[in-house]
Design an enzyme around this catalytic site. Structure first.
Site, PDB file in Angstrom:
ATOM      1  N   CYS A   1      37.079 -59.669  57.924  1.00 40.54           N
ATOM      2  CA  CYS A   1      37.182 -59.598  59.379  1.00 40.54           C
ATOM      3  C   CYS A   1      37.656 -58.194  59.777  1.00 40.54           C
ATOM      4  CB  CYS A   1      38.164 -60.592  59.988  1.00 40.54           C
ATOM      5  SG  CYS A   1      37.822 -62.292  59.574  1.00 40.54           S
TER       6      CYS A   1
ATOM      7  N   ARG B   1      32.796 -55.531  57.740  1.00 40.60           N
ATOM      8  CA  ARG B   1      33.883 -56.377  57.229  1.00 40.60           C
ATOM      9  C   ARG B   1      33.620 -57.862  57.438  1.00 40.60           C
ATOM     10  NH1 ARG B   1      38.545 -53.483  56.294  1.00 40.60           N
ATOM     11  NH2 ARG B   1      39.756 -55.383  56.438  1.00 40.60           N
TER      12      ARG B   1
ATOM     13  N   TRP C   1      34.530 -62.866  59.394  1.00 41.38           N
ATOM     14  CA  TRP C   1      33.965 -63.427  58.165  1.00 41.38           C
ATOM     15  C   TRP C   1      34.733 -64.722  57.960  1.00 41.38           C
ATOM     16  CZ3 TRP C   1      35.494 -64.925  53.240  1.00 41.38           C
ATOM     17  CH2 TRP C   1      34.469 -65.087  52.314  1.00 41.38           C
TER      18      TRP C   1
ATOM     19  N   ASN D   1      43.128 -60.880  61.128  1.00 40.18           N
ATOM     20  CA  ASN D   1      42.364 -60.694  59.894  1.00 40.18           C
ATOM     21  C   ASN D   1      43.267 -61.161  58.758  1.00 40.18           C
ATOM     22  OD1 ASN D   1      40.932 -59.745  57.660  1.00 40.18           O
ATOM     23  ND2 ASN D   1      41.718 -57.665  57.893  1.00 40.18           N
ATOM     24  N   GLY D   2      42.873 -62.232  58.084  1.00 44.26           N
ATOM     25  CA  GLY D   2      43.693 -62.730  56.977  1.00 44.26           C
ATOM     26  C   GLY D   2      43.720 -64.241  56.967  1.00 44.26           C
TER      27      GLY D   2
ATOM     28  N   GLU E   1      24.916 -54.444  36.951  1.00 44.42           N
ATOM     29  CA  GLU E   1      25.020 -53.884  38.296  1.00 44.42           C
ATOM     30  C   GLU E   1      23.655 -53.931  39.006  1.00 44.42           C
ATOM     31  OE1 GLU E   1      26.707 -53.217  40.658  1.00 44.42           O
ATOM     32  OE2 GLU E   1      25.660 -51.696  41.819  1.00 44.42           O
TER      33      GLU E   1
ATOM     34  N   LYS F   1      22.793 -55.883  42.496  1.00 40.49           N
ATOM     35  CA  LYS F   1      22.200 -55.206  43.654  1.00 40.49           C
ATOM     36  C   LYS F   1      20.991 -55.996  44.160  1.00 40.49           C
ATOM     37  CE  LYS F   1      24.399 -53.099  44.573  1.00 40.49           C
ATOM     38  NZ  LYS F   1      25.717 -52.601  44.369  1.00 40.49           N
TER      39      LYS F   1
ATOM     40  N   GLU G   1      22.125 -59.555  45.687  1.00 39.42           N
ATOM     41  CA  GLU G   1      22.834 -59.570  46.971  1.00 39.42           C
ATOM     42  C   GLU G   1      21.955 -59.097  48.134  1.00 39.42           C
ATOM     43  OE1 GLU G   1      26.328 -57.014  47.467  1.00 39.42           O
ATOM     44  OE2 GLU G   1      25.464 -55.538  46.122  1.00 39.42           O
TER      45      GLU G   1
ATOM     46  N   HIS H   1      19.769 -65.657  22.498  1.00 35.37           N
ATOM     47  CA  HIS H   1      20.781 -66.672  22.195  1.00 35.37           C
ATOM     48  C   HIS H   1      20.780 -67.776  23.243  1.00 35.37           C
ATOM     49  CE1 HIS H   1      22.482 -64.437  18.831  1.00 35.37           C
ATOM     50  NE2 HIS H   1      22.194 -63.355  19.550  1.00 35.37           N
TER      51      HIS H   1
ATOM     52  N   LYS I   1      31.704 -56.265  53.516  1.00 32.23           N
ATOM     53  CA  LYS I   1      31.859 -55.076  52.672  1.00 32.23           C
ATOM     54  C   LYS I   1      33.174 -55.085  51.911  1.00 32.23           C
ATOM     55  CE  LYS I   1      30.807 -50.720  51.468  1.00 32.23           C
ATOM     56  NZ  LYS I   1      29.881 -50.687  50.317  1.00 32.23           N
TER      57      LYS I   1
HETATM   58  O1  M6R Z   1      35.654 -52.212  47.835  1.00 34.18           O
HETATM   59  P1  M6R Z   1      35.544 -52.629  46.413  1.00 34.18           P
HETATM   60  O2  M6R Z   1      34.894 -51.613  45.554  1.00 34.18           O
HETATM   61  O3  M6R Z   1      36.873 -53.060  45.837  1.00 34.18           O
HETATM   62  O4  M6R Z   1      34.630 -53.915  46.433  1.00 34.18           O
HETATM   63  C1  M6R Z   1      34.406 -54.681  45.279  1.00 34.18           C
HETATM   64  C2  M6R Z   1      33.216 -55.581  45.471  1.00 34.18           C
HETATM   65  O5  M6R Z   1      33.460 -56.486  46.504  1.00 34.18           O
HETATM   66  C3  M6R Z   1      31.952 -54.794  45.796  1.00 34.18           C
HETATM   67  O6  M6R Z   1      31.675 -53.863  44.801  1.00 34.18           O
HETATM   68  C4  M6R Z   1      30.755 -55.755  45.945  1.00 34.18           C
HETATM   69  O7  M6R Z   1      30.462 -56.346  44.733  1.00 34.18           O
HETATM   70  C5  M6R Z   1      29.545 -55.011  46.528  1.00 34.18           C
HETATM   71  N1  M6R Z   1      28.947 -55.783  47.577  1.00 34.18           N
HETATM   72  C6  M6R Z   1      28.461 -54.781  45.565  1.00 34.18           C
HETATM   73  O8  M6R Z   1      27.381 -54.085  46.099  1.00 34.18           O
END
Ligand code: M6R
Length: 616
Positions: free
Chosen positions: A2, A27, A75, A101-102, A489, A493, A496, A512, A611
């Site tokens: 948020c 956020r 969020w 926020n929280g 990674e 990508k 998501e 395996h 984010k």
């Molecule tokens: O801000 P941070 O690097 O701590 O965030 C960690 C993850 O939430 C972040 O890398 C997330 O996996 C991304 N959406 C990946 O693209």
């Protein structure tokens, strides 16, 4: 998660708040709302969906004339995304309005007491409970609103950044923070409050970051900061922001993710800028200088992070062991914070986070401090919670990353860890790193920006591949050694951004179990550069092809061999084995981006995500 924004001053609050919400939308973007104090009463405008939905309210400009207001982009934690659960929340009597926020952990027990007193609730949120608790205390005490809020906060547990207005004290805004970030921008007789500095930059460069357990009262153009336990903070530190407004704009690209992918030649150069001392075969980090003695005593390392940042930690793990001889382990922040890890004061903790606000990673740092560990950070956002929590740190210096999918921060995180491994390796005499070997790696490293540029020049080929592969429902992403992390990674990508199911793993692991899924409808992307694992990766390709699975290979420029045994080949320039994941990330980012665009997704803000993940 948020985002919260507040404004109190001489301008119209609505445009400031609306623009601020747009900047904070990364956020969370389930719903948004703005509350204005107008003619002695609160007007609350809120809607399910994106911030832009709020512009429906701007048809009647007169309606939106207040100079004091608070705003929120959500969020969801408690209660589904809906108009009624959207913030701001009014108290039952309409005296108090709040954004939060929280998470208020004990909200149910407080709600029960308030319901017993006759309070009625319109939403399912924990925040509305806090609004009513404040109103209830206000009714029963004769103190000013900041003291009322302080008394209320003494009763709640959890994490929060809140902004509170009271209709009876129109010139006052109360801010408080425990566990969620909040920044106060100081203008001329006006104040801006936000979850991070991005909504503030265009108005003022002078900001104060509230610390955990602190609250601020903005009243009659004056700012007073104290602790929630009621101790006044004299002369709080005023930071000067350095970010330029252009860095927050799309700069001609259709979306932030593409802009940030294309910024990588520059962001890799910025990550290294002023830090490589080639003639000494070494690296220098200003933020670590004072900690040399403690760093020398580290004989084990725990890397903690989440998501993409954790995958880059897996690259770091190999580098710290190979270059510095330091046994290294990568942990989810969420696990390290709660399990009994066998660590001691000679184990260093390295926290990696783009936002610097990831709650799980922050918790791990706090746990490490309790255990007497030296805590280090690799963080992008200057002044963020993690940057301030760690003992010593290194900034990425890649500028703001706005798209939810991390791109330029991730390549920088991987690069910084290899640089840090060189730094630690060079200071260790027993299992250390020779000057000439370090020099060789650093020379190759310095070529990375130009090599990244070469990959980006072939973006159109990847765009074509995206059209070909956009309709598959499943993928495997594979790699070996340093590129296991790259495969994971790349998989994250694609999943998501495109909502395709993708699993990333070690190429060998496939046989395996997972290979049973392979058929003509299940493609695999394999990272198979010419390196020590090339022949092994080639065998994995043969095994997949023998079972009818389509294969895309990422291999070294000039290696034509794989064209004969795979369906499609993506080329990356040759570099050292440990640096290949940094280059391999880039075509996988492009593939994820273009497939998501082909599928019509909201690439910068994929569904259900935010984010920075500031809740556990
Ligand atoms: O801000 P941070 O690097 O701590 O965030 C960690 C993850 O939430 C972040 O890398 C997330 O996996 C991304 N959406 C990946 O693209």
């Amino acid at each position: 998660m948020c985002g919260i924004v507040g404004y109190i001053g001489k301008r119209k609050a609505w445009p400031v708040l609306f623009k601020g919400l747009e900047r904070l939308e990364y956020r969370g973007y389930d719903s948004a709302g703005i509350a204005l104090l107008q003619n002695g009463a609160f007007s609350v405008y809120k809607k399910k969906g994106r911030v832009v939905e709020l512009s429906k309210f701007t048809k009647n400009q007169n309606q939106l004339s207040g100079g004091v207001g608070i705003a929120h982009t959500r969020w969801a934690t408690h209660g589904v995304p809906s108009d009624r659960n959207a913030h701001p929340h009014l108290s039952s009597g309409g005296d108090i309005v709040i954004v939060h926020n929280g998470i208020i952990e004990n909200y149910l027990s407080i709600k029960k007491i308030l319901v017993g007193k006759g309070y009625r609730f319109k939403s399912d949120t924990d925040t509305e409970v806090l609004a009513n608790l404040i109103e209830d205390i206000k009714k029963h005490t004769k103190v000013e609103i900041d003291e009322v809020v302080r008394l209320a906060l003494a009763q709640v547990s959890g994490a929060y950044a809140i902004l509170v207005l009271s209709k009876d004290e129109p010139g006052t805004m109360v801010v408080a923070k425990v566990g969620s970030p909040v920044v106060i921008g100081i203008g001329k007789k006006e104040f801006f409050v936000a979850s991070d500095a991005t909504p503030i930059i265009e108005h003022t460069k002078k900001v104060i970051y509230l610390e955990d357990g602190q609250m601020a009262t903005i009243k009659n153009s004056k700012l007073l900061i104290k602790t929630i336990k009621n101790k006044t903070i004299k002369n709080p530190y005023v930071h000067t922001l350095k970010t330029k407004i252009e860095e927050l704009e799309k700069g001609g690209f259709p979306l932030f993710m593409l802009k940030e992918i294309f910024e990588q030649p520059k962001s890799l150069a910025d990550t290294m800028r002023g830090r490589i001392v080639l003639d000494k075969g070494n690296v220098k980090f200003g933020g670590l200088e004072k900690f040399e003695k403690q760093l020398r005593s580290i004989n084990r390392l725990t890397i903690t992070a989440m998501g993409t940042a954790r995958f880059t930690g897996l690259i770091g793990e190999y580098a710290f062991e190979e270059l510095a001889g330091i046994p290294t382990k990568v942990e989810y922040g969420s696990e390290f914070a709660y399990r009994e890890a066998a660590v001691d004061e000679n184990t260093g903790l390295l926290a990696i986070s783009q936002s610097g606000e990831t709650k799980d990673t922050l918790n791990a740092i706090k746990e490490a401090k309790k255990k007497g560990m030296l805590t280090l950070g690799i963080v992008n956002v200057i002044g963020s919670s993690i940057a301030r929590e760690v003992d010593a740190g290194i900034y990425n210096h890649v500028g703001p990353e706005t798209a939810v999918a991390s791109t330029k921060a991730s390549t920088s995180q991987a690069l910084l860890q290899i640089m840090l491994a060189i730094y630690l390796g060079r200071m260790r005499f027993a299992r250390g790193l020779s000057k000439s070997k370090a020099k060789g790696i650093l020379k190759e490293m310095q070529k990375l920006p130009a090599l990244a540029e070469m990959i980006l020049k072939s973006a159109n080929n990847i765009k074509k591949l995206a059209k070909k592969y956009k309709n598959y429902n499943n993928f495997f992403f594979l790699g070996r050694k340093y590129n296991v992390a790259a495969a994971m990674e790349g998989a994250l990508k694609l999943k998501e951004c495109s909502y395709i199911h993708v699993e990333g793993m070690n190429s060998t692991e496939l046989k395996h179990g997972p290979i049973s899924l392979i058929d003509k409808n299940f493609p695999t992307l394999i990272i198979a550069p010419i390196d020590s694992m090339y022949e092994k990766n080639k065998s994995s390709i043969q095994e997949i092809k023998a079972r009818g699975g389509p294969v895309i290979a990422i291999t070294s420029l000039g290696n034509k061999e794989l064209e004969n045994i795979t369906d499609d080949v993506i080329y990356i320039p040759k570099t050292l084995e440990m640096l290949t994941p940094i280059l391999a990330f880039i075509p996988m980012q492009l593939l994820a981006y273009y497939i998501a665009v082909e599928r019509g997704n909201d690439v910068d803000k994929p569904r259900n995500l935010a984010k920075s993940v500031t809740v556990e």
